[in-house]
Design a protein around this motif. Structure first.
Motif, PDB file in Angstrom:
ATOM      1  N   ALA A 170       0.835  -1.201   0.000  1.00  0.00           N
ATOM      2  CA  ALA A 170       0.000   0.000   0.000  1.00  0.00           C
ATOM      3  C   ALA A 170       0.871   1.253   0.000  1.00  0.00           C
ATOM      4  O   ALA A 170       0.569   2.238  -0.684  1.00  0.00           O
ATOM      5  N   PHE A 171       1.952   1.222   0.771  1.00  0.00           N
ATOM      6  CA  PHE A 171       2.897   2.341   0.801  1.00  0.00           C
ATOM      7  C   PHE A 171       3.476   2.586  -0.587  1.00  0.00           C
ATOM      8  O   PHE A 171       3.510   3.729  -1.068  1.00  0.00           O
ATOM      9  N   ALA A 172       3.924   1.525  -1.262  1.00  0.00           N
ATOM     10  CA  ALA A 172       4.517   1.662  -2.591  1.00  0.00           C
ATOM     11  C   ALA A 172       3.498   2.202  -3.588  1.00  0.00           C
ATOM     12  O   ALA A 172       3.819   3.068  -4.415  1.00  0.00           O
ATOM     13  N   ALA A 173       2.260   1.710  -3.530  1.00  0.00           N
ATOM     14  CA  ALA A 173       1.230   2.154  -4.469  1.00  0.00           C
ATOM     15  C   ALA A 173       0.893   3.627  -4.271  1.00  0.00           C
ATOM     16  O   ALA A 173       0.729   4.378  -5.241  1.00  0.00           O
ATOM     17  N   GLU A 174       0.801   4.056  -3.015  1.00  0.00           N
ATOM     18  CA  GLU A 174       0.469   5.448  -2.732  1.00  0.00           C
ATOM     19  C   GLU A 174       1.598   6.381  -3.142  1.00  0.00           C
ATOM     20  O   GLU A 174       1.369   7.458  -3.707  1.00  0.00           O
ATOM     21  N   ARG A 175       2.826   5.967  -2.890  1.00  0.00           N
ATOM     22  CA  ARG A 175       3.970   6.797  -3.260  1.00  0.00           C
ATOM     23  C   ARG A 175       4.120   6.865  -4.784  1.00  0.00           C
ATOM     24  O   ARG A 175       4.523   7.887  -5.325  1.00  0.00           O
ATOM     25  N   LEU A 176       3.844   5.765  -5.476  1.00  0.00           N
ATOM     26  CA  LEU A 176       3.898   5.779  -6.942  1.00  0.00           C
ATOM     27  C   LEU A 176       2.836   6.719  -7.496  1.00  0.00           C
ATOM     28  O   LEU A 176       3.101   7.489  -8.430  1.00  0.00           O
ATOM     29  N   LYS A 177       1.651   6.679  -6.934  1.00  0.00           N
ATOM     30  CA  LYS A 177       0.576   7.569  -7.380  1.00  0.00           C
ATOM     31  C   LYS A 177       1.002   9.026  -7.269  1.00  0.00           C
ATOM     32  O   LYS A 177       0.846   9.811  -8.224  1.00  0.00           O
ATOM     33  N   ASP A 178       1.558   9.407  -6.109  1.00  0.00           N
ATOM     34  CA  ASP A 178       1.968  10.794  -5.929  1.00  0.00           C
ATOM     35  C   ASP A 178       3.140  11.173  -6.839  1.00  0.00           C
ATOM     36  O   ASP A 178       3.232  12.315  -7.305  1.00  0.00           O
ATOM     37  N   ALA A 179       4.040  10.224  -7.109  1.00  0.00           N
ATOM     38  CA  ALA A 179       5.161  10.499  -8.021  1.00  0.00           C
ATOM     39  C   ALA A 179       4.654  10.781  -9.429  1.00  0.00           C
ATOM     40  O   ALA A 179       5.107  11.722 -10.098  1.00  0.00           O
ATOM     41  N   VAL A 180       3.719   9.975  -9.888  1.00  0.00           N
ATOM     42  CA  VAL A 180       3.131  10.178 -11.225  1.00  0.00           C
ATOM     43  C   VAL A 180       2.415  11.520 -11.283  1.00  0.00           C
ATOM     44  O   VAL A 180       2.518  12.260 -12.278  1.00  0.00           O
ATOM     45  N   LEU A 181       1.680  11.848 -10.217  1.00  0.00           N
ATOM     46  CA  LEU A 181       0.958  13.119 -10.197  1.00  0.00           C
ATOM     47  C   LEU A 181       1.898  14.313 -10.112  1.00  0.00           C
ATOM     48  O   LEU A 181       1.581  15.397 -10.615  1.00  0.00           O
ATOM     49  N   LEU A 182       3.054  14.148  -9.482  1.00  0.00           N
ATOM     50  CA  LEU A 182       4.043  15.224  -9.483  1.00  0.00           C
ATOM     51  C   LEU A 182       4.484  15.550 -10.900  1.00  0.00           C
ATOM     52  O   LEU A 182       4.584  16.723 -11.290  1.00  0.00           O
ATOM     53  N   PHE A 183       4.752  14.519 -11.684  1.00  0.00           N
ATOM     54  CA  PHE A 183       5.110  14.751 -13.083  1.00  0.00           C
ATOM     55  C   PHE A 183       3.948  15.400 -13.825  1.00  0.00           C
ATOM     56  O   PHE A 183       4.137  16.334 -14.611  1.00  0.00           O
ATOM     57  N   ASP A 184       2.742  14.922 -13.575  1.00  0.00           N
ATOM     58  CA  ASP A 184       1.584  15.370 -14.350  1.00  0.00           C
ATOM     59  C   ASP A 184       1.111  16.768 -13.949  1.00  0.00           C
ATOM     60  O   ASP A 184       0.724  17.560 -14.814  1.00  0.00           O
ATOM     61  N   GLN A 185       1.153  17.083 -12.667  1.00  0.00           N
ATOM     62  CA  GLN A 185       0.569  18.331 -12.194  1.00  0.00           C
ATOM     63  C   GLN A 185       1.588  19.435 -11.929  1.00  0.00           C
ATOM     64  O   GLN A 185       1.236  20.622 -11.994  1.00  0.00           O
ATOM     65  N   GLU A 186       2.828  19.061 -11.635  1.00  0.00           N
ATOM     66  CA  GLU A 186       3.818  20.064 -11.257  1.00  0.00           C
ATOM     67  C   GLU A 186       4.903  20.271 -12.313  1.00  0.00           C
ATOM     68  O   GLU A 186       5.335  21.386 -12.551  1.00  0.00           O
ATOM     69  N   PHE A 187       5.374  19.192 -12.920  1.00  0.00           N
ATOM     70  CA  PHE A 187       6.428  19.322 -13.939  1.00  0.00           C
ATOM     71  C   PHE A 187       5.846  19.636 -15.325  1.00  0.00           C
ATOM     72  O   PHE A 187       6.497  20.295 -16.128  1.00  0.00           O
ATOM     73  N   ARG A 188       4.654  19.186 -15.604  1.00  0.00           N
ATOM     74  CA  ARG A 188       4.099  19.269 -16.960  1.00  0.00           C
ATOM     75  C   ARG A 188       3.472  20.629 -17.254  1.00  0.00           C
ATOM     76  O   ARG A 188       2.779  21.217 -16.425  1.00  0.00           O
ATOM     77  N   ASN A 189       3.715  21.134 -18.468  1.00  0.00           N
ATOM     78  CA  ASN A 189       3.018  22.295 -18.998  1.00  0.00           C
ATOM     79  C   ASN A 189       1.868  21.773 -19.865  1.00  0.00           C
ATOM     80  O   ASN A 189       2.096  21.106 -20.877  1.00  0.00           O
ATOM     81  N   ASP A 190       0.637  22.069 -19.477  1.00  0.00           N
ATOM     82  CA  ASP A 190      -0.521  21.469 -20.157  1.00  0.00           C
ATOM     83  C   ASP A 190      -0.650  21.917 -21.604  1.00  0.00           C
ATOM     84  O   ASP A 190      -1.100  21.149 -22.461  1.00  0.00           O
ATOM     85  N   GLU A 191      -0.262  23.151 -21.912  1.00  0.00           N
ATOM     86  CA  GLU A 191      -0.441  23.660 -23.272  1.00  0.00           C
ATOM     87  C   GLU A 191       0.530  23.013 -24.250  1.00  0.00           C
ATOM     88  O   GLU A 191       0.139  22.633 -25.360  1.00  0.00           O
ATOM     89  N   THR A 192       1.792  22.898 -23.869  1.00  0.00           N
ATOM     90  CA  THR A 192       2.800  22.361 -24.794  1.00  0.00           C
ATOM     91  C   THR A 192       3.117  20.899 -24.542  1.00  0.00           C
ATOM     92  O   THR A 192       3.722  20.247 -25.389  1.00  0.00           O
ATOM     93  N   GLY A 193       2.726  20.388 -23.374  1.00  0.00           N
ATOM     94  CA  GLY A 193       2.996  18.992 -23.049  1.00  0.00           C
ATOM     95  C   GLY A 193       4.435  18.720 -22.652  1.00  0.00           C
ATOM     96  O   GLY A 193       4.833  17.553 -22.514  1.00  0.00           O
ATOM     97  N   GLN A 194       5.232  19.769 -22.441  1.00  0.00           N
ATOM     98  CA  GLN A 194       6.632  19.581 -22.068  1.00  0.00           C
ATOM     99  C   GLN A 194       6.777  19.607 -20.543  1.00  0.00           C
ATOM    100  O   GLN A 194       5.880  20.066 -19.829  1.00  0.00           O
TER     101      GLN A 194
END
Length: 437
Positions: A22-46
């Motif tokens: 459960a710990f691994a699954a929750e941490r993986l979820k947040d890691a993916v969301l960090l890329f998607d919500q914090e690193f990603r620019n929605d307009e250009t996809g970079q």
């Protein structure tokens, strides 16, 4: 498609195993969301090269390698159900990288043989001063490896579901095949590889800067040989791969204390993200038990180095990223980017991202030792961060694991996500063995 499936022998009690999963699954979820919500620019996809973890404004610079890891995060996000619109987002990213976008003014220039620059503005594609004429082979390779993993994953899913191949998968293939990979080969006899080229048309190499086995540049001949295989034109790149990189047991194996480790002919062992990137991004290495044996040995050496320096039990990881520099009185002097390796880690910085990057060793050995170490650190607050309600583990100092750095670098953080993915039932180690180029 060939799959390597490993049966895990759970050595902990069932309750412990469930909590670690459960710990691994929750941490993986947040890691993916960090890329998607914090690193990603929605307009250009970079994807941004880094983000600030304090209140200061971050840089608008994107890293082409970060975008490669972003594409992998979309595939993992789709497999785990974390990102329901992953295909659409991947299509946006790839269209902008290929110059097929018509909804924004974003544009990136490439060299005549398809190489990308390392950095550019995430909104516009403009390059910073000083790197206008510089094109990076390894960063282009990481981008393309990410595209290959995404494309192969989407194609496999379409075949399973008996649905048309998604446009994003076709764009990913187009990107990988748009690069003349053999031009990265510098000296076929020595096994040397070009690091950078200067000039979009001339592609002038540096006179004295190249690399030989073994470091992260091993990804380039891996990509080149696979490119020739797919185009049914096996030649110089295929010979280069088999002569200098393909046989793991023939790669340089310097002695470090009581360990024989995969490293450089000089005897230096590179920072361990080097070995992990090669494993996750090159299918031949991911499928090779000999390479996994080397990761197993590196993990032992890494842990032992920290134990010898008096680190908290279960805190280790020789990698790269932001770190804290202390003065002679053990007061914080500054924050900077640093690369740690065996014998060279002056600020005694540990990296849970590197710890997670070694999870394939535990997966194949049927243990959960690393997950247990990470969970124990997490419970004490060591190396633990929160940013925009997303929680993760990142670099910290052995001197005081509660102190936090100020920046999160996407490419260095990526092994946290990649490693945790191998422990997830919907992803697993076979994800990289099947889909990496």
């Amino acid at each position: 498609m060939l799959r390597f499936l490993f049966c895990a022998l759970i050595v902990a009690t069932p309750v412990q195993a469930d909590k670690l999963d459960a710990f691994a699954a929750e941490r993986l979820k947040d890691a993916v969301l960090l890329f998607d919500q914090e690193f990603r620019n929605d307009e250009t996809g970079q994807y941004l090269d880094s983000i600030r973890l304090d209140d200061r404004n971050g840089s608008p610079l994107s890293s082409i390698a970060a975008s490669g890891m972003g594409l992998i995060s979309l595939a993992i996000g789709d497999a785990t159900g974390v990102i329901p619109d992953a295909e659409i987002k991947a299509e946006t990213t790839l269209k902008h990288l290929l110059g097929l976008n018509n909804d924004t003014d974003f544009a990136v220039e490439r060299s005549v043989n398809g190489w990308y620059r390392h950095w550019f503005n995430v909104n516009t594609g403009a390059v910073p001063k000083g790197s206008t004429e510089k094109y990076s082979t390894i960063d282009t390779a990481i981008l393309s490896a990410g595209a290959a993993i995404l494309g192969n994953y989407l194609i496999d899913q379409a075949e399973r579901d008996n649905t048309p191949i998604p446009q994003a998968a076709l764009l990913a293939q187009q990107l990988v095949m748009s690069i003349n990979w053999t031009t990265a080969i510098r000296d076929p006899q020595r096994g040397s590889i070009h690091l950078v080229f200067y000039g979009a048309d001339a592609e002038r190499p540096t006179d004295n800067v190249a690399t030989i086995p073994f470091d992260e540049y091993a990804l380039l001949p891996c990509m080149a040989a696979r490119f020739e295989n797919l185009t049914r034109n096996e030649g110089d790149a295929t010979l280069f791969w088999h002569s200098h990189f393909g046989d793991v047991e023939e790669l340089p194996m310097p002695q470090h204390e009581n360990f024989t480790l995969l490293g450089k002919p000089s005897g230096n062992v590179p920072s361990h993200f080097t070995h992990q990137f090669a494993f996750y991004l090159c299918g031949d290495y991911a499928r090779d038990p000999a390479f996994l044996d080397e990761l197993r040995e590196l993990k032992k050496a890494d842990r032992q180095w920290f134990e010898s320096k008096g680190a908290t039990a279960g805190l280790w990881g020789l990698g790269a990223g932001s770190e804290i520099v202390f003065d002679q009185h053990n007061r914080i002097e500054k924050y900077r980017y640093g690369v740690a390796r065996l014998g060279q880690n002056p600020n005694k910085t540990a990296s849970p991202a590197i710890m997670a990057g070694f999870l394939p060793v535990d997966v194949t050995d049927g243990t959960q030792t690393i997950l247990a170490e990470l969970k124990a650190l997490w419970d004490t607050g060591a190396c633990r961060y929160e940013h925009e309600n997303l929680e993760f583990m990142w670099r910290c100092s052995v001197k005081d694991p509660s102190l936090q750095v100020k920046r999160l670098e996407a490419i260095d953080f990526s092994t946290w996500m990649l490693g945790l993915a191998t422990a997830h039932p919907n992803v697993g180690l076979e994800f990289f063995q099947d889909y990496a180029f």
